[in-house]
Design an enzyme around this catalytic site. Structure first.
Site, PDB file in Angstrom:
ATOM      1  N   GLY A  15      -1.364  18.518  12.742  1.00 30.29           N
ATOM      2  CA  GLY A  15      -1.481  17.126  13.467  1.00 30.29           C
ATOM      3  C   GLY A  15      -1.131  16.121  12.567  1.00 30.29           C
ATOM      4  O   GLY A  15      -0.765  15.122  13.248  1.00 30.29           O
ATOM      5  N   VAL A  75      -4.906  21.371  18.280  1.00 30.67           N
ATOM      6  CA  VAL A  75      -6.056  21.957  18.028  1.00 30.67           C
ATOM      7  C   VAL A  75      -5.979  23.531  17.943  1.00 30.67           C
ATOM      8  O   VAL A  75      -5.048  24.013  18.519  1.00 30.67           O
ATOM      9  CB  VAL A  75      -7.186  21.720  18.770  1.00 30.67           C
ATOM     10  N   SER A 129       8.064  24.283  16.177  1.00 31.91           N
ATOM     11  CA  SER A 129       8.320  25.225  14.935  1.00 31.91           C
ATOM     12  C   SER A 129       9.119  24.206  13.737  1.00 31.91           C
ATOM     13  O   SER A 129       9.645  23.378  14.032  1.00 31.91           O
ATOM     14  CB  SER A 129       9.693  26.236  15.353  1.00 31.91           C
ATOM     15  N   LYS A 183       9.130  29.557  22.645  1.00 31.71           N
ATOM     16  CA  LYS A 183       8.529  29.461  21.329  1.00 31.71           C
ATOM     17  C   LYS A 183       7.952  30.764  20.624  1.00 31.71           C
ATOM     18  O   LYS A 183       8.047  31.142  19.646  1.00 31.71           O
ATOM     19  CB  LYS A 183       7.407  28.320  20.914  1.00 31.71           C
ATOM     20  N   HIS A 186      10.852  32.860  20.009  1.00 31.58           N
ATOM     21  CA  HIS A 186      11.298  32.454  18.673  1.00 31.58           C
ATOM     22  C   HIS A 186      10.582  32.985  17.562  1.00 31.58           C
ATOM     23  O   HIS A 186      11.131  33.460  16.432  1.00 31.58           O
ATOM     24  CB  HIS A 186      11.100  30.949  18.669  1.00 31.58           C
ATOM     25  N   ASN A 187       9.066  33.031  17.757  1.00 29.45           N
ATOM     26  CA  ASN A 187       8.467  33.719  16.679  1.00 29.45           C
ATOM     27  C   ASN A 187       8.874  35.248  16.559  1.00 29.45           C
ATOM     28  O   ASN A 187       8.525  35.794  15.474  1.00 29.45           O
ATOM     29  CB  ASN A 187       6.960  33.433  16.785  1.00 29.45           C
ATOM     30  N   GLU A 190      11.625  35.856  14.697  1.00 27.80           N
ATOM     31  CA  GLU A 190      11.089  35.250  13.120  1.00 27.80           C
ATOM     32  C   GLU A 190      10.658  36.640  12.500  1.00 27.80           C
ATOM     33  O   GLU A 190      10.791  36.865  11.329  1.00 27.80           O
ATOM     34  CB  GLU A 190      10.253  34.201  13.138  1.00 27.80           C
ATOM     35  N   ARG A 447       9.689  63.860  34.892  1.00 30.59           N
ATOM     36  CA  ARG A 447       8.810  63.165  35.607  1.00 30.59           C
ATOM     37  C   ARG A 447       8.757  63.536  36.894  1.00 30.59           C
ATOM     38  O   ARG A 447       7.552  63.775  37.681  1.00 30.59           O
ATOM     39  CB  ARG A 447       9.250  61.466  35.487  1.00 30.59           C
ATOM     40  N   HIS A 453       8.308  62.159  41.006  1.00 30.65           N
ATOM     41  CA  HIS A 453       8.419  60.715  40.807  1.00 30.65           C
ATOM     42  C   HIS A 453       9.973  60.416  41.428  1.00 30.65           C
ATOM     43  O   HIS A 453      10.342  59.229  41.494  1.00 30.65           O
ATOM     44  CB  HIS A 453       8.572  60.352  39.491  1.00 30.65           C
TER      45      HIS A 453
END
Length: 482
Positions: A15, A75, A129, A183, A186-187, A190, A447, A453
């Protein structure tokens, strides 16, 4: 008296750095507020050049903002974020804007946006980021939210975003939770990228006996070519670092237990819900989890397996080049899987996410910035309906050049008993994607056997169920379609 066009709530490192970044840009006056006023006092004292407008209460903070009031909250995710939102809603008015720049779960952002919208206030979930340095000097920013909010915040966020090839690394991703969703992906990418780089390092070190400093030189060389990226760059720096206390490479002093803050886990969980395979990302998450199980690892240390010390590539330089190619191919798979998840999420939640624009804003400021992101933008520009990024001509050529070396590296790792989960799973995904026929036919038969199924046939339309029997001679097909 209102005098600030943007405010920041929450003055921990991220921040504070974002507030300083905002204040350094022409046209911005920044109001700051922290629940503990001591942090506000410290920032005011340490950076008088920023001309911050400090406040002791949330009401005073709101009064210091010009309309539409715009507040960026930084926060702790979860209840802390909800508490600050509620405080701001109480002092803001319709048309004002609250931006959550933390790592929030996108479904929480969807919930918050809906609740805040009912008050007439705009709520924006913005993925940011770049870490502490990016926050101060220029991050990649992924805001969601309404078109109305974007009109106001677009120029402000554009003023602080990283610049790549003359363009700010920020775009209006989509409505409500789209920004935090992208985001999160993105992580996830990463996580995969970091694990792949770690596996490359491990294979080179164990296979060639090179020191961390020597491998740092290899990574630095790789960073001048097609693998150029922020993570490759910092890997070289990490491997060169010497521990001041012991005089040994720092990487050998760091406990081999990797932490996680949750966004990688969220990516995998969300992909499972969306039915999208992100196996490279998943294995990276699981690798961190496995590393953090010391009791299990100690108990399993004596289990039988190859003697890795007896393994040595016959051509060390050729092996290193093979690892480079395997790393490149596996990174492409990680990005391809990540964009698959973005496409699925956009479909599920009704977001108009432009894939090429996402690749553009990842070119600078963010952790996964890399040279080939331009190629992703080009791929989606050439074919917006591309069914899988890896099938685009450029990336298909990468696979053609890398796949033989990639297979050899995975094979060598398996024979030597060296874990390479991200390399291996990425290759398995690639082969699964390109297979003309998969054993899923047998799975579907199983299955239908135990759960009725049903299944579909390759030669007839419709859905079928077989009246199975333990005696194969009595198997009878229902032969009816629904």
């Amino acid at each position: 008296m209102a005098q600030a066009n943007i405010g920041v709530v929450g003055l921990a490192v991220m921040g504070s750095n974002l507030a300083r970044n905002l204040a350094s840009r022409e046209g911005n006056t920044v109001a700051i507020y922290n629940r503990t006023y001591a942090r506000t006092e410290t920032l005011l004292a340490e950076h008088p050049e920023a001309n911050f407008v400090g406040s002791t209460t949330i009401a005073e903070f709101a009064a210091s903002l010009s309309t539409p009031r715009t507040a960026l909250i930084m926060v702790q995710a979860g209840k802390g974020t909800d508490a600050v939102i509620n405080e701001l809603v109480a002092v803001f008015e319709p048309g004002d804007i609250i931006i959550d720049g933390g790592n929030a779960l996108f479904t929480d952002t969807i919930r918050r946006e809906k609740a805040v919208r009912e008050t007439g206030i705009n709520f924006v979930g913005a993925g940011i980021s770049g870490g502490e340095e990016g926050a101060l000097h220029g991050p990649s920013i992924m805001p969601g939210g309404s078109d109305e909010a974007w009109t106001t915040i677009g120029p402000i966020l554009g003023s602080i975003a990283a610049i790549a090839e003359g363009e700010p690394c920020v775009t209006h991703v989509g409505h409500d939770g789209a920004g935090h969703f992208v985001k999160m992906i993105h992580n996830g990418i990463e996580y995969a990228d970091m694990q792949l780089i770690a596996e490359a390092y491990d294979l080179i070190r164990r296979g060639t006996g090179k020191s961390p400093a020597e491998i740092a030189d290899i990574f630095a060389q790789w960073n001048t070519g097609e693998l150029e990226s922020y993570l490759i760059e910092i890997t070289a720096e990490v491997l060169r670092q010497v521990d001041a206390k012991t005089g040994t490479p720092l990487v050998d002093v760091i406990l081999d237990q990797a932490g996680s803050k949750g966004t990688g886990v969220w990516t995998v969980q969300t992909a499972l819900d969306l039915g999208v395979p992100v196996s490279g990302i998943a294995e990276a998450v699981f690798a961190r989890a496995l590393s953090s199980k010391p009791a299990q690892r100690a108990a399993a240390a004596s289990l039988p397996g190859p003697d890795e010390d007896s393994w040595e590539p016959t051509d060390p330089d050729g092996f290193i080049e093979s690892v480079r190619l395997a790393l490149y191919a596996s990174k492409v798979i990680a990005y391809s899987q990540g964009f698959d998840a973005i496409v699925a999420g956009a479909t599920q939640y009704g977001w108009d996410i432009k894939k090429g624009e996402i690749a553009k804003i990842w070119r600078g400021g963010c952790i996964i910035r890399a040279r080939f992101l331009n190629r992703i933008t080009e791929a989606y520009a050439a074919n917006p309906e591309l069914v899988a990024l890896v099938t685009a001509p450029f990336f298909s050529d990468v696979m053609a050049k890398a796949q033989t070396a990639w297979r050899a590296v995975v094979s060598d790792a398996a024979h030597a008993g060296i874990p390479s989960p991200a390399f291996s799973s990425s290759l398995a995904y690639y082969d699964g994607l390109r297979a003309k026929r998969l054993p899923a036919a047998l799975v579907q038969g199983q299955r239908d056997f135990f759960g009725a199924h049903t299944y579909q046939r390759v030669d007839l339309p419709g859905t079928f169920h077989t009246l199975w029997s333990g005696d194969r001679s009595e198997i009878e097909s229902a032969g009816t379609s629904h």
